[in-house]
Design a protein around this motif. Structure first.
Motif, short mmCIF file in Angstrom:
data_model
loop_
_atom_site.label_atom_id
_atom_site.label_comp_id
_atom_site.label_asym_id
_atom_site.label_seq_id
_atom_site.Cartn_x
_atom_site.Cartn_y
_atom_site.Cartn_z
N GLY A 126 -14.07 9.67 -9.51
CA GLY A 126 -14.48 8.78 -8.43
C GLY A 126 -13.61 8.96 -7.21
O GLY A 126 -12.50 9.49 -7.28
N ASN A 127 -14.13 8.53 -6.07
CA ASN A 127 -13.41 8.65 -4.80
C ASN A 127 -12.43 7.51 -4.69
O ASN A 127 -12.78 6.40 -4.31
CB ASN A 127 -14.39 8.64 -3.63
N PHE A 128 -11.19 7.76 -5.06
CA PHE A 128 -10.17 6.72 -5.06
C PHE A 128 -9.51 6.68 -3.69
O PHE A 128 -9.00 7.68 -3.20
CB PHE A 128 -9.12 7.01 -6.13
N SER A 129 -9.52 5.53 -3.05
CA SER A 129 -8.89 5.35 -1.75
C SER A 129 -8.10 4.07 -1.76
O SER A 129 -8.38 3.15 -2.53
CB SER A 129 -9.92 5.33 -0.61
N LEU A 130 -7.11 4.01 -0.90
CA LEU A 130 -6.21 2.85 -0.84
C LEU A 130 -6.14 2.39 0.60
O LEU A 130 -5.78 3.15 1.49
CB LEU A 130 -4.83 3.24 -1.35
N GLY A 131 -6.51 1.14 0.84
CA GLY A 131 -6.51 0.59 2.18
C GLY A 131 -5.31 -0.30 2.42
O GLY A 131 -4.95 -1.10 1.57
N GLY A 132 -4.70 -0.16 3.56
CA GLY A 132 -3.59 -1.03 3.92
C GLY A 132 -3.49 -1.14 5.42
O GLY A 132 -3.30 -0.14 6.10
N ASN A 133 -3.65 -2.35 5.97
CA ASN A 133 -3.62 -2.57 7.39
C ASN A 133 -4.71 -1.72 8.04
O ASN A 133 -5.86 -1.78 7.65
CB ASN A 133 -2.21 -2.24 7.94
N ASP A 134 -4.36 -0.86 9.01
CA ASP A 134 -5.35 -0.01 9.65
C ASP A 134 -5.31 1.41 9.09
O ASP A 134 -5.93 2.31 9.63
CB ASP A 134 -5.08 0.06 11.17
N LEU A 135 -4.58 1.62 8.01
CA LEU A 135 -4.42 2.96 7.45
C LEU A 135 -5.08 3.01 6.08
O LEU A 135 -4.82 2.18 5.22
CB LEU A 135 -2.93 3.30 7.33
N THR A 136 -5.96 3.97 5.89
CA THR A 136 -6.64 4.16 4.61
C THR A 136 -6.23 5.51 4.04
O THR A 136 -6.35 6.54 4.71
CB THR A 136 -8.16 4.10 4.77
N ARG A 137 -5.74 5.49 2.82
CA ARG A 137 -5.30 6.72 2.17
C ARG A 137 -6.36 7.14 1.16
O ARG A 137 -6.76 6.34 0.33
CB ARG A 137 -3.96 6.49 1.47
N SER A 138 -6.82 8.35 1.27
CA SER A 138 -7.83 8.86 0.35
C SER A 138 -7.22 9.94 -0.53
O SER A 138 -6.45 10.78 -0.05
CB SER A 138 -9.02 9.45 1.13
N TYR A 139 -7.54 9.89 -1.81
CA TYR A 139 -6.98 10.84 -2.77
C TYR A 139 -8.07 11.68 -3.42
O TYR A 139 -7.91 12.18 -4.53
CB TYR A 139 -6.20 10.09 -3.86
N GLU A 140 -9.20 11.82 -2.73
CA GLU A 140 -10.35 12.49 -3.31
C GLU A 140 -10.01 13.92 -3.74
O GLU A 140 -10.32 14.34 -4.86
CB GLU A 140 -11.52 12.50 -2.33
N ALA A 170 0.83 -1.21 0.00
CA ALA A 170 0.00 0.00 0.00
C ALA A 170 0.86 1.26 0.00
O ALA A 170 0.54 2.25 -0.67
CB ALA A 170 -0.93 0.00 1.22
N SER A 171 1.96 1.25 0.74
CA SER A 171 2.85 2.41 0.78
C SER A 171 3.50 2.65 -0.58
O SER A 171 3.64 3.79 -1.03
CB SER A 171 3.93 2.22 1.85
N GLN A 172 3.91 1.56 -1.26
CA GLN A 172 4.49 1.70 -2.59
C GLN A 172 3.47 2.24 -3.58
O GLN A 172 3.79 3.12 -4.39
CB GLN A 172 5.04 0.35 -3.04
N THR A 173 2.24 1.75 -3.52
CA THR A 173 1.20 2.25 -4.40
C THR A 173 0.89 3.71 -4.09
O THR A 173 0.61 4.50 -4.99
CB THR A 173 -0.07 1.40 -4.26
N ASP A 174 0.96 4.08 -2.81
CA ASP A 174 0.71 5.47 -2.42
C ASP A 174 1.71 6.41 -3.09
O ASP A 174 1.33 7.47 -3.61
CB ASP A 174 0.81 5.60 -0.89
N VAL A 175 2.97 6.02 -3.11
CA VAL A 175 3.99 6.85 -3.76
C VAL A 175 3.73 6.94 -5.26
O VAL A 175 3.85 8.01 -5.88
CB VAL A 175 5.40 6.29 -3.48
N ARG A 176 3.35 5.82 -5.88
CA ARG A 176 3.07 5.81 -7.32
C ARG A 176 1.92 6.75 -7.65
O ARG A 176 1.96 7.50 -8.61
CB ARG A 176 2.74 4.39 -7.78
N VAL A 177 0.85 6.70 -6.83
CA VAL A 177 -0.31 7.55 -7.07
C VAL A 177 0.06 9.02 -6.92
O VAL A 177 -0.32 9.87 -7.74
CB VAL A 177 -1.45 7.17 -6.10
N GLN A 178 0.82 9.35 -5.88
CA GLN A 178 1.21 10.75 -5.66
C GLN A 178 2.06 11.26 -6.83
O GLN A 178 1.85 12.39 -7.31
CB GLN A 178 2.00 10.86 -4.35
#
Length: 295
Positions: free
Chosen positions: A109-123, A66-74
């Motif tokens: 659309g409301n794109f969000s990324l879930g990983g463990n207990d942390l959810t990243r929202s990019y709305e 999820a952290s790697q995908t977060d960096v890619r999205v950003q």
């Protein structure tokens, strides 16, 4: 010709560059096997401690992905925003051709990324990017740079089935591997279709004919109509508003931007801070980019 020369350049040799933020099939397979082995040990021994360790390892792997995908999205959103700012100075419709083997998001659309207990929202970031692309009249054409994909089951450079466990174990592994490969390909193709559809472009994948794909892009994006309208709902509440266009008579397949976010925050620039001294002096330094260039 210029695009194909870049794609088939000496550095890439016609092969897409593998991102350091993407796990290879071998890494994914190794992580999956490790968790499975720990779960099997816990089941056979009845050890709750081993099972807890397997669960913790699985959670750690999910959070890492999820952290790697977060960096890619950003990085993707930031690049699209800069590209939109650069192309907005050019009048008319612009066609952005994107060669890639992985597309991490859509722009509507409301794109969000879930990983463990942390959810990243990019709305908010997605809404800003979508409105900037709309204001610059940009249509995105994703092209699968990997060409016709080879199933992992027949790619000997990837993970191989276990050598122990008998025929049943190998068959189960092969079936699971085929299913995972199909899911990954369908997810990637769906992301490409959504990205193209939302911006008024078209996606091309499962093909090695890049020249033919480019010819279709030019044919598709060269002839277009520009339609302008003013919405009756003037409330800027930040919600996604869908756009529907229909043509009477005939059987037409329309390509157009499917919506926008009801906010003007992305299109308004904050007032610059008042500086001291000559305001033109900083923009005269050597190496300063042009006003419309990508940094």
């Amino acid at each position: 010709a210029i695009l194909m020369a870049a794609v088939n350049g000496k550095n890439s040799a016609g092969n897409p560059q593998i991102s350091a933020l993407l796990q290879t099939s071998s890494e994914t397979d190794a992580n999956r096997r490790l968790v499975s082995q720990m779960a099997e040990m816990a089941a056979s021994s009845g050890s709750a401690q081993i099972q807890a360790s397997a669960n913790a390892l699985r959670a750690f792997q999910q959070e890492t992905e999820a952290s790697q995908t977060d960096v890619r999205v950003q990085l993707t959103l930031e690049a699209m925003q800069k590209l939109a700012g650069y192309l907005q100075a050019i009048p008319g419709r612009k066609n952005v051709i994107w060669f890639s083997g992985s597309f991490p998001l859509s722009v509507l659309g409301n794109f969000s990324l879930g990983g463990n207990d942390l959810t990243r929202s990019y709305e908010q970031q997605v809404a800003k990017t979508a409105n900037l692309l709309a204001a610059a009249q940009i249509a995105i054409y994703p092209i699968g740079a990997q060409g016709i994909p080879v199933d992992r089951q027949y790619d000997f450079s990837g993970p191989q089935p276990p050598k122990t466990g008998g025929e049943r174990t190998m068959t189960q592994y092969q079936v699971q591997d085929l299913q995972m490969g199909s899911i990954e390909r369908n997810a990637a193709n769906t992301s490409m279709d959504e990205l193209a559809r939302d911006t008024g472009g078209a996606a091309f994948y499962n093909t090695n004919g890049f020249n033919e794909a480019l010819a279709q892009v030019f044919k598709h994006g060269t002839h277009y109509y520009t339609i302008t309208y003013s919405p009756t709902n003037k409330k800027m509440d930040g919600t996604l508003r869908h756009i529907g266009v229909s043509v009477r008579g005939g059987n037409y397949r329309l390509a157009y931007r499917r919506g926008y976010y009801a906010t003007d925050v992305a299109l308004t620039r904050p007032s610059p801070a008042k500086g001291t001294g000559d305001p033109l002096r900083p923009v005269m330094d050597q190496g300063t980019p042009d006003s419309g260039a990508i940094v």
